[in-house]
Design an enzyme around this catalytic site. Structure first.
Site, PDB file in Angstrom:
ATOM      1  N   PRO A 168       1.775 -18.237 -24.238  1.00  0.00           N
ATOM      2  CA  PRO A 168       2.173 -19.048 -23.092  1.00  0.00           C
ATOM      3  C   PRO A 168       2.411 -18.249 -21.817  1.00  0.00           C
ATOM      4  O   PRO A 168       2.633 -18.832 -20.775  1.00  0.00           O
ATOM      5  CB  PRO A 168       3.495 -19.658 -23.552  1.00  0.00           C
ATOM      6  N   CYS A 169       2.388 -16.949 -21.899  1.00  0.00           N
ATOM      7  CA  CYS A 169       2.882 -16.149 -20.782  1.00  0.00           C
ATOM      8  C   CYS A 169       2.291 -16.510 -19.426  1.00  0.00           C
ATOM      9  O   CYS A 169       2.996 -16.573 -18.450  1.00  0.00           O
ATOM     10  CB  CYS A 169       2.669 -14.658 -21.064  1.00  0.00           C
TER      11      CYS A 169
END
Lengths: 362, 219
Positions: free
Chosen positions: B170-171
């Site tokens: 998800p970064c």
């Protein structure tokens, strides 16, 4: 402040590691390995110390190491101290673990390819904490590879001095609180986090990285010795949510408030922070917490009255709460707890045994 | 007037609302596929005592992926017609072992974005390893996967199910969601209900699930 950090970094669990009987090929079987494991470390990192004890007796094949406690395969990415606090209701010294070199339970555990896997997991957690504290991962992303490696090695070696040096580039922030600024016991300097230089940045988001491990204790037991063993990870609820601190004038956001905020499903609507926390009481808490620290790990006051204060009768009851092997009083300001007891990746790991009333009216 | 620029993230309740909207649009526009279902987080043992728990995730399971020739991936549902209409090109002698995928879209409270978890298994129930999954993915995502091993798709533990699953990281999500809305929708802040639809338009193709263009339009 430094004292608390040293306490955390020096914390260790004596382990007695037995080779699983199916992997013993010699007679007599090898004696168990006695290892002192840093609380802030991870079990796979101990392999270089353990392997020599058993290498001559292993069956042929490739090593795929995993650990187990009373039949429960241990999640290798949970810090050793947290595993101990969670799985040993009554602290066991030494802690008897079983090691396997074969037959990795890959349907249950994510793969571990040695130190690299643990390091990657650590750095990822560091990024996650960075994001929670600062709203972005820039601090970690901008660390050079060699800086990251240096930071990681300081964790592997449980070397606090080295860690402070390498983490000075990380703006991990402190949590300010009315308690902190009013207190005359602790100097201003002691409020700074790791890396004294210029990292005393207030957390931008006001959020604290927390990992909660909750065990719903369905039966009543008087002594921790009588606690049933945890035979499956499905019985543990893992809650990975940032804690939002609600500041109110003249009130202290306590550890108890934090737990209730993190588990709204259990404690109903979010409650206001505890009232009536004046300076003296706060100091009292700090003194007492310090005393708890001085006593041996895990032998804190289990008999502490863990009331849920002014809440209703059908509210869940916190039977036990452990952080870094101590049982802080629930009235302790969360800012103190988070600033002093967090792990190197900036997460606060909290083990809680909660008794949820079975007939909860909804 | 909203002074602060939108940061590309959404709250937990916005996620729940957006998930509902996404599931409805999917059902409407993707009849060939099974619907996404909302699963309450009752697996979390302590939450099981509270029926009012809102936390949950979207689930789409037993999606059959059949790899056709080269790098094209065809999706089918238990042998039904492929959405990609590649039936003519499917060769019977290539590795067309049908794999089954489970997809879960789970909210990350830390990053405030949705995260895609998935796993794959054979018809005999055996779980596929990361390498095997890579071999089934479309070519470009396999390439990205190869070049950035640790920051793209990884094997991690499912937040609720205590089993190893694959996770799409998800970064960077908030960054590209922000760009997506600014560039495509020309708005600074989206109607949050559409978040997941837009998000999935980017994420879906990576794992071989496209979405029909109608889903991106307002009803």
């Amino acid at each position: 402040m430094k004292e608390a950090q040293e306490f955390v970094w020096m914390g260790a669990i004596p382990l007695q590691i037995h080779l699983h009987e199916s992997e013993v090929t010699t007679v007599p079987p090898p004696p168990p390995a006695l290892i002192l494991a840093p609380r802030i470390g991870y079990l796979p990192l101990l392999l270089p110390l353990i392997k020599p004890y058993f290498s001559s007796t292993l069956p042929p094949g490739v090593d795929t190491v995993w650990f187990e406690y009373k039949g429960l395969p241990l999640k290798w990415y949970i810090p050793t101290g947290v595993l101990f606090d969670l799985l040993c209701a009554e602290p066991e010294r030494p802690w008897n673990l079983t090691i396997h070199f074969r037959g990795y339970p890959s349907h249950l555990l994510i793969p571990c390819e040695g130190e690299d896997s643990v390091k990657w997991n650590f750095i990822n957690s560091l990024k996650e904490a960075d994001y929670i504290i600062n709203g972005n991962c820039k601090n970690v992303m901008h660390m050079s590879q060699s800086d990251q490696l240096e930071l990681w090695n300081s964790v592997v070696n449980a070397n606090l001095e080295a860690f402070i040096r390498s983490s000075s580039k990380l703006k991990s922030g402190t949590i300010e609180d009315d308690y902190a600024s009013k207190s005359s016991l602790s100097s201003q300097k002691s409020q700074k986090m790791i890396g004294e230089a210029d990292t005393s940045v207030q957390t931008k988001t006001g959020k604290v990285p927390v990992r909660l491990y909750v065990w719903n204790v369905s039966e009543d037991f008087g002594d921790m010795e009588d606690a049933p063993p945890i035979d499956s990870w499905d019985r543990i609820s893992y809650v990975n949510r940032p804690l939002e601190i609600h500041r109110e004038e003249g009130k202290c956001f306590t550890l108890h408030d934090a737990i209730k905020t993190l588990l709204p499903e259990l404690f109903g609507k979010k409650r206001k922070p505890s009232e009536g926390e004046n300076d003296e009481q706060s100091f009292g808490s700090e003194e007492e917490t310090k005393n708890n620290r001085m006593t041996e790990e895990g032998e804190g006051n289990i008999s502490q009255p863990l009331e849920t204060g002014s809440t209703a009768d059908d509210d869940p009851e916190i039977k036990l709460l452990r952080i870094q092997g101590i049982e802080p009083k629930l009235e302790t300001p969360i800012s103190w707890v988070a600033n002093h007891l967090r792990h190197p990746e900036n997460f606060l790991h909290v083990c809680v045994y909660i008794k949820v009333p079975s007939a909860k009216s909804l | 007037m909203n002074e602060s620029a939108w940061d590309g993230t959404l709250s937990a309740s916005e996620f729940s609302a957006s998930a509902q909207a996404f599931a409805e649009k999917w059902k409407l526009n993707n009849p060939a596929y099974p619907p996404w279902t909302w699963v309450k987080s009752l697996e979390v043992p302590i939450f099981a005592t509270n029926q009012q728990v809102e936390e949950g995730y979207l689930s789409l399971e037993n999606v059959c992926i059949v790899k056709s020739n080269d790098d094209e991936v065809a999706s089918c549902v238990e042998g039904e017609a492929s959405l990609y209409d590649k039936e003519d090109e499917e060769s019977t002698d290539s590795a067309t072992l049908p794999y089954y995928f489970d997809f879960h879209i789970i909210y990350s409270a830390s990053f405030r974005v949705p995260v895609l978890y998935f796993r794959a298994y054979c018809s005999d129930g055996r779980s596929l390893g990361l390498n095997e999954i890579e071999s089934v993915l479309p070519a470009n995502s396999a390439k990205v996967l190869l070049e950035s091993k640790w920051t793209f798709i990884t094997q991690e533990e499912h937040p609720y199910l205590n089993r190893p699953w694959c996770k799409l990281h998800p970064c960077g999500s908030s960054d590209w969601m922000k760009l997506l809305f600014q560039a495509v929708e020309k708005v600074d802040r989206p109607a949050m209900e559409l978040y997941l639809v837009s998000w999935f338009s980017v994420v879906g193709p990576v794992i071989g699930l496209g979405i029909p263009i109608q889903m991106l339009k307002e009803p």
